[in-house]
Design an enzyme around this catalytic site. Structure first.
Site, PDB file in Angstrom:
ATOM      1  N   GLU A  34       0.618  -1.371  -0.160  1.00  0.00           N
ATOM      2  CA  GLU A  34       0.003  -0.098   0.080  1.00  0.00           C
ATOM      3  C   GLU A  34       0.720   0.979   0.135  1.00  0.00           C
ATOM      4  OE1 GLU A  34      -4.363   0.369   1.211  1.00  0.00           O
ATOM      5  OE2 GLU A  34      -3.567  -0.672   2.735  1.00  0.00           O
ATOM      6  N   ASP A 149       0.974  -8.747   3.139  1.00  0.00           N
ATOM      7  CA  ASP A 149      -0.487  -7.938   3.294  1.00  0.00           C
ATOM      8  C   ASP A 149      -1.117  -9.447   2.981  1.00  0.00           C
ATOM      9  OD1 ASP A 149      -3.240  -7.523   4.337  1.00  0.00           O
ATOM     10  OD2 ASP A 149      -2.433  -5.725   4.149  1.00  0.00           O
ATOM     11  N   ASP A 249      -2.045   1.104  10.066  1.00  0.00           N
ATOM     12  CA  ASP A 249      -3.233   0.348  11.067  1.00  0.00           C
ATOM     13  C   ASP A 249      -2.437  -0.408  11.064  1.00  0.00           C
ATOM     14  OD1 ASP A 249      -3.273   0.488   8.092  1.00  0.00           O
ATOM     15  OD2 ASP A 249      -5.043  -0.066   8.063  1.00  0.00           O
TER      16      ASP A 249
END
Length: 259
Positions: A34, A149, A249
């Protein structure tokens, strides 16, 4: 050698965090997810100043993956792959490269939105295609590391409240089966080589004081092939960056190898 994976949730926003963490943790290789940056805007110079070379595959606003290697790691990046056979996907979610004697595959797995959604069906198909790619990579590269991820909790130990999550997205049996199909290639969840207990997470929602209350999920994984399993000496989840101001996060996960 210290290897890490971190979903930074916008490299533009989190670059100061990344450079601070690189200085503190001194990893040799780092896979990022990301990044949310077009390639022309990737912070090559800033990371070079921090002592790292980079290879990256990005897009504006969404997705984006990168692999960083310390300048001292010999050989640079070889055999770079950003698109795999059978998967026509404009989203930048896959990046593979050879660094030294390691083959590294960085994945930002599709979230899937909700069980039954068309994005969920796409996630399962995406994972099946990636498994086919990894099977070929495993044949060619015994020193294989697959990290990133995964947007899947491997089992109920990796969910703060398995009853509340039930069979929802990230925990559904088909997603877990797709992940198991990947590990069944001979890949080992490195964290579980050292820590069998529940309650260790790598992602916490920004809402409901989730981090303070440890309401998290373990969805960031470092998988290693059989040849590297015996070389693994430690694995950890570094919670410290999640405490910083305006954090991602996710928090970094690490693996140390004696190679």
């Amino acid at each position: 050698m210290k290897i890490a994976s971190w979903n930074v949730n916008s490299l533009k926003v989190r670059l100061p965090h990344l450079t601070q963490w690189l200085a503190d943790a001194q990893p040799d290789l780092v896979a990022l997810q990301e990044t949310k940056l077009e390639d022309a805007k990737f912070p090559v110079d800033e990371l070079a100043a921090a002592g790292y070379h980079a290879v990256y595959s990005g897009q504006k606003t969404y997705n984006g993956v990168a692999i960083l290697a310390r300048a001292e790691v010999p050989g640079g990046f070889g055999d770079i792959v950003t698109d795999i056979p059978g998967l026509a996907d404009p989203q930048r979610r896959i990046l593979a490269a050879t660094i030294g004697n390691l083959r590294v595959v960085d994945l930002y797995v599709v979230n899937g939105k909700a069980v039954g959604d068309e994005k969920y069906a796409y996630k399962l198909d995406w994972l099946a295609k990636v498994r086919e790619f990894l099977a070929r990579e495993q044949e060619r590269h015994p020193n294989l590391v697959v990290l990133g991820d995964f947007n899947i909790c491997p089992d109920d130990r990796d969910v703060y409240d398995p009853v509340a999550w039930g069979e929802d997205i990230l925990c559904s049996p088909p997603e877990r089966a797709a992940l198991k199909a990947i590990t069944d290639l001979g890949l080992h969840d490195s964290f579980r080589l050292f820590q069998p207990e529940a309650g260790h997470y790598s992602w916490w929602d920004y809402r409901q004081a989730a981090f303070r209350r440890n309401m998290g999920l373990r969805i960031d994984l470092i998988l290693v092939g059989e040849a590297l399993k015996s070389a693994a000496t430690a694995a950890a989840i570094d919670r410290e960056p999640r405490r910083w101001e305006r954090p991602s996060d996710h928090t970094p996960v690490t693996l140390e190898l004696d190679i």
